[in-house]
Design a protein around this motif. Structure first.
Motif, PDB file in Angstrom:
ATOM      1  N   VAL A  17     -14.999  13.174  66.446  1.00 18.26           N
ATOM      2  CA  VAL A  17     -13.606  13.579  66.709  1.00 18.26           C
ATOM      3  C   VAL A  17     -13.436  15.083  66.553  1.00 18.26           C
ATOM      4  O   VAL A  17     -12.313  15.578  66.413  1.00 18.26           O
ATOM      5  CB  VAL A  17     -12.628  12.823  65.784  1.00 18.26           C
ATOM      6  CG1 VAL A  17     -12.617  11.343  66.094  1.00 18.26           C
ATOM      7  CG2 VAL A  17     -12.967  13.044  64.308  1.00 18.26           C
ATOM      8  N   ALA A  18     -14.547  15.836  66.584  1.00 17.10           N
ATOM      9  CA  ALA A  18     -14.501  17.272  66.277  1.00 17.10           C
ATOM     10  C   ALA A  18     -13.679  18.081  67.276  1.00 17.10           C
ATOM     11  O   ALA A  18     -13.222  19.180  66.942  1.00 17.10           O
ATOM     12  CB  ALA A  18     -15.926  17.828  66.203  1.00 17.10           C
ATOM     13  N   ARG A 107     -11.365  24.521  65.613  1.00  3.74           N
ATOM     14  CA  ARG A 107     -12.318  23.424  65.407  1.00  3.74           C
ATOM     15  C   ARG A 107     -12.823  23.420  63.960  1.00  3.74           C
ATOM     16  O   ARG A 107     -12.995  22.365  63.347  1.00  3.74           O
ATOM     17  CB  ARG A 107     -13.479  23.575  66.382  1.00  3.74           C
ATOM     18  CG  ARG A 107     -14.365  22.353  66.520  1.00  3.74           C
ATOM     19  CD  ARG A 107     -15.362  22.585  67.665  1.00  3.74           C
ATOM     20  NE  ARG A 107     -16.145  21.389  67.932  1.00  3.74           N
ATOM     21  CZ  ARG A 107     -17.319  21.131  67.390  1.00  3.74           C
ATOM     22  NH1 ARG A 107     -17.836  21.982  66.519  1.00  3.74           N
ATOM     23  NH2 ARG A 107     -17.982  20.036  67.693  1.00  3.74           N
ATOM     24  N   ALA A 108     -13.084  24.612  63.416  1.00  4.30           N
ATOM     25  CA  ALA A 108     -13.544  24.695  62.031  1.00  4.30           C
ATOM     26  C   ALA A 108     -12.442  24.271  61.058  1.00  4.30           C
ATOM     27  O   ALA A 108     -12.708  23.647  60.032  1.00  4.30           O
ATOM     28  CB  ALA A 108     -14.012  26.112  61.722  1.00  4.30           C
ATOM     29  N   VAL A 109     -11.179  24.606  61.372  1.00  6.73           N
ATOM     30  CA  VAL A 109     -10.065  24.174  60.520  1.00  6.73           C
ATOM     31  C   VAL A 109      -9.959  22.653  60.530  1.00  6.73           C
ATOM     32  O   VAL A 109      -9.719  22.013  59.492  1.00  6.73           O
ATOM     33  CB  VAL A 109      -8.738  24.813  60.992  1.00  6.73           C
ATOM     34  CG1 VAL A 109      -7.568  24.289  60.171  1.00  6.73           C
ATOM     35  CG2 VAL A 109      -8.810  26.330  60.870  1.00  6.73           C
ATOM     36  N   LEU A 110     -10.150  22.038  61.710  1.00  9.23           N
ATOM     37  CA  LEU A 110     -10.137  20.573  61.779  1.00  9.23           C
ATOM     38  C   LEU A 110     -11.272  19.992  60.940  1.00  9.23           C
ATOM     39  O   LEU A 110     -11.108  18.970  60.272  1.00  9.23           O
ATOM     40  CB  LEU A 110     -10.276  20.126  63.237  1.00  9.23           C
ATOM     41  CG  LEU A 110     -10.240  18.600  63.459  1.00  9.23           C
ATOM     42  CD1 LEU A 110      -8.903  18.023  63.032  1.00  9.23           C
ATOM     43  CD2 LEU A 110     -10.523  18.266  64.918  1.00  9.23           C
ATOM     44  N   ASN A 111     -12.427  20.664  60.949  1.00 10.12           N
ATOM     45  CA  ASN A 111     -13.555  20.213  60.129  1.00 10.12           C
ATOM     46  C   ASN A 111     -13.196  20.260  58.639  1.00 10.12           C
ATOM     47  O   ASN A 111     -13.535  19.355  57.869  1.00 10.12           O
ATOM     48  CB  ASN A 111     -14.777  21.087  60.411  1.00 10.12           C
ATOM     49  CG  ASN A 111     -16.084  20.382  60.155  1.00 10.12           C
ATOM     50  OD1 ASN A 111     -17.094  20.682  60.789  1.00 10.12           O
ATOM     51  ND2 ASN A 111     -16.107  19.452  59.217  1.00 10.12           N
ATOM     52  N   THR A 127      -5.627  10.764  59.098  1.00  9.17           N
ATOM     53  CA  THR A 127      -4.967   9.533  59.530  1.00  9.17           C
ATOM     54  C   THR A 127      -4.608   9.598  61.007  1.00  9.17           C
ATOM     55  O   THR A 127      -4.808   8.634  61.758  1.00  9.17           O
ATOM     56  CB  THR A 127      -3.706   9.281  58.684  1.00  9.17           C
ATOM     57  OG1 THR A 127      -4.081   9.141  57.317  1.00  9.17           O
ATOM     58  CG2 THR A 127      -2.988   8.023  59.138  1.00  9.17           C
ATOM     59  N   TYR A 128      -4.091  10.737  61.459  1.00  4.39           N
ATOM     60  CA  TYR A 128      -3.732  10.905  62.869  1.00  4.39           C
ATOM     61  C   TYR A 128      -4.969  10.758  63.753  1.00  4.39           C
ATOM     62  O   TYR A 128      -4.936  10.077  64.794  1.00  4.39           O
ATOM     63  CB  TYR A 128      -3.097  12.275  63.097  1.00  4.39           C
ATOM     64  CG  TYR A 128      -2.783  12.549  64.555  1.00  4.39           C
ATOM     65  CD1 TYR A 128      -1.596  12.118  65.123  1.00  4.39           C
ATOM     66  CD2 TYR A 128      -3.700  13.228  65.360  1.00  4.39           C
ATOM     67  CE1 TYR A 128      -1.328  12.347  66.469  1.00  4.39           C
ATOM     68  CE2 TYR A 128      -3.445  13.460  66.699  1.00  4.39           C
ATOM     69  CZ  TYR A 128      -2.249  13.025  67.251  1.00  4.39           C
ATOM     70  OH  TYR A 128      -1.990  13.256  68.574  1.00  4.39           O
ATOM     71  N   LEU A 129      -6.087  11.377  63.343  1.00  2.00           N
ATOM     72  CA  LEU A 129      -7.305  11.295  64.138  1.00  2.00           C
ATOM     73  C   LEU A 129      -7.760   9.854  64.317  1.00  2.00           C
ATOM     74  O   LEU A 129      -8.084   9.419  65.428  1.00  2.00           O
ATOM     75  CB  LEU A 129      -8.415  12.106  63.456  1.00  2.00           C
ATOM     76  CG  LEU A 129      -8.344  13.631  63.580  1.00  2.00           C
ATOM     77  CD1 LEU A 129      -9.378  14.269  62.671  1.00  2.00           C
ATOM     78  CD2 LEU A 129      -8.544  14.073  65.015  1.00  2.00           C
ATOM     79  N   LEU A 130      -7.811   9.109  63.213  1.00  2.66           N
ATOM     80  CA  LEU A 130      -8.300   7.739  63.294  1.00  2.66           C
ATOM     81  C   LEU A 130      -7.322   6.834  64.035  1.00  2.66           C
ATOM     82  O   LEU A 130      -7.742   5.909  64.732  1.00  2.66           O
ATOM     83  CB  LEU A 130      -8.571   7.201  61.888  1.00  2.66           C
ATOM     84  CG  LEU A 130      -9.751   7.873  61.169  1.00  2.66           C
ATOM     85  CD1 LEU A 130      -9.922   7.310  59.770  1.00  2.66           C
ATOM     86  CD2 LEU A 130     -11.037   7.694  61.957  1.00  2.66           C
ATOM     87  N   ASP A 131      -6.016   7.092  63.893  1.00  4.60           N
ATOM     88  CA  ASP A 131      -5.037   6.291  64.629  1.00  4.60           C
ATOM     89  C   ASP A 131      -5.192   6.479  66.139  1.00  4.60           C
ATOM     90  O   ASP A 131      -5.145   5.509  66.907  1.00  4.60           O
ATOM     91  CB  ASP A 131      -3.613   6.663  64.198  1.00  4.60           C
ATOM     92  CG  ASP A 131      -3.262   6.100  62.825  1.00  4.60           C
ATOM     93  OD1 ASP A 131      -4.017   5.254  62.327  1.00  4.60           O
ATOM     94  OD2 ASP A 131      -2.231   6.529  62.261  1.00  4.60           O
ATOM     95  N   THR A 132      -5.369   7.728  66.580  1.00  6.68           N
ATOM     96  CA  THR A 132      -5.523   7.980  68.011  1.00  6.68           C
ATOM     97  C   THR A 132      -6.836   7.429  68.535  1.00  6.68           C
ATOM     98  O   THR A 132      -6.912   6.932  69.665  1.00  6.68           O
ATOM     99  CB  THR A 132      -5.427   9.481  68.317  1.00  6.68           C
ATOM    100  OG1 THR A 132      -6.372  10.208  67.501  1.00  6.68           O
ATOM    101  CG2 THR A 132      -4.033  10.008  68.037  1.00  6.68           C
ATOM    102  N   GLU A 133      -7.896   7.511  67.716  1.00  3.13           N
ATOM    103  CA  GLU A 133      -9.179   6.941  68.130  1.00  3.13           C
ATOM    104  C   GLU A 133      -9.081   5.427  68.286  1.00  3.13           C
ATOM    105  O   GLU A 133      -9.614   4.842  69.224  1.00  3.13           O
ATOM    106  CB  GLU A 133     -10.256   7.288  67.098  1.00  3.13           C
ATOM    107  CG  GLU A 133     -10.795   8.693  67.205  1.00  3.13           C
ATOM    108  CD  GLU A 133     -11.518   8.929  68.518  1.00  3.13           C
ATOM    109  OE1 GLU A 133     -12.555   8.300  68.753  1.00  3.13           O
ATOM    110  OE2 GLU A 133     -11.012   9.726  69.331  1.00  3.13           O
TER     111      GLU A 133
END
Length: 359
Positions: A17-18, A107-111, A127-133
């Motif tokens: 999800v990077a 991208r580094a901030v997301l990491n 949580t947002y990342l996993l919900d959208t995935e």
């Protein structure tokens, strides 16, 4: 459903999800430097509402991963040029380091969001990342094309080509029909077949990635079960040596230890842990998961003391056991400045108390 904490444990899941940097702005607006590309360490800390030293510590622990995500450190002439061209127009008063400056891409901030444990903003991003995935996975998809379908389609094309040529051909000679068939097959071979090959390659790659993610999910479910189960001594008693060592390593990290690695722990051998305390002291831990009813003897302590002090030059030596220590073992531990984490102390540590030796 995968818990947001899974991203903390799995670099593979983080990599998948990077590129979803839009998650940052969905949770909270991320301010950028005037170049529109980078943020400083202070700005990262402000975004995640944590102290700047927390981000610095995270950078030290995960420098390789963050560098791959776009973090870089400016020094020398590069730093001077960046100060002159970018930071000179930055409205915020930012104390400039004398030797280096860390810069983060989005991208580094997301990491960082996927690594930072003690930040409510980071948790919301995960949580947002996993919900959208999950939503993307649950969306209806076209049926996969497998090898059998591919070969059936090729056979069908062969039959149609042969039938069409037979109907259109007026030449009595078999050779004329063969030439026509070869011409049609050549056209199909240059157009339809390459297209089908691309479809198959894409499908096989998707299937491979799904297999990898499934294996990763199995591992993460096991890790999460260990996290959930570690709230009681009964759960610790049920762990094997390797699981017990991993759990003690997590407790060390919780208390601020860094560069914590687990060694050994195969079969009945004790697991070892190496690392550093928050103030930089060399940490050596031996974890003994034994059957209830047994105990740690003075011989166990003496062997660990020799290994920790002579071989690893330990500043802090912990002998952690899920069983009691004998009186002689406690005396030997005190004499050699080894912290004996017996069953009672382990229960308190496991329930949230900080271990004094690590402070």
């Amino acid at each position: 459903m995968v818990h947001e904490g899974a991203l903390l444990e799995s670099q593979t899941l983080r990599a998948s999800v990077a590129e979803r940097t839009e998650a940052l702005d969905k949770v909270k607006a991320l301010a950028l430097l005037p170049d529109g590309l980078h943020v400083t360490t202070r700005m990262v800390a402000h975004y995640f509402e944590v102290a700047e030293h927390v981000v610095n510590r995270l950078m030290q622990r995960h420098r390789d991963e963050l560098t791959k995500s776009g973090m870089r450190t400016l020094r020398g002439s590069d730093l001077a040029l960046f100060k002159r061209d970018i930071l000179s127009s930055f409205s915020e008063s930012y104390p400039q380091p004398r030797s280096n400056l860390a810069l983060f891409t989005r991208r580094a901030v997301l990491n960082v969001a996927m690594l930072l444990r003690d930040s409510d903003v980071a948790r919301r991003v995960r949580t947002y990342l996993l919900d959208t995935e999950r939503a993307a996975r649950e969306a209806p998809a076209s049926a996969p094309v497998d090898d059998a379908v591919f070969h059936s389609l090729v056979e069908w094309l062969d039959r149609r080509i042969a039938k069409g040529v037979a109907e259109q051909s007026t030449a009595p000679e078999d050779r004329g029909r063969e030439i026509a068939e070869e011409a049609v097959r050549s056209i199909v071979g240059r157009t339809v077949v390459p297209l089908l090959n691309q479809v198959m390659q894409s499908h096989n790659e998707l299937r491979r990635r799904l297999d990898e993610h499934e294996a990763e999910m199995v591992r993460l479910r096991r890790v999460l079960r260990e996290h959930e189960a570690a709230g009681s001594m009964a759960a610790l008693d049920a762990m094997n040596s390797r699981e017990f060592g991993r759990h003690i390593a997590r407790l060390c990290r919780r208390d601020g230890c860094e560069q914590v690695t687990v060694t050994g722990g195969t079969g009945d051998s004790p697991a070892g842990i190496l690392g550093y305390t928050a103030d930089g002291r060399r940490l050596v831990v031996q974890c003994k998961a034994r059957n209830p009813g047994s105990s740690i003897t003075s011989g166990d302590v003496q062997r660990f003391t020799g290994m920790a002090r002579l071989e690893y030059k330990a500043d802090v030596a912990l002998l952690v056991a899920s069983v009691p220590f004998t009186r002689d073992a406690l005396l030997v531990a005190a004499r050699h400045e080894v912290t004996a984490v017996h069953r009672g102390l382990l229960e308190a540590w496991n329930n949230g108390a900080k271990l004094r030796a690590l402070e």
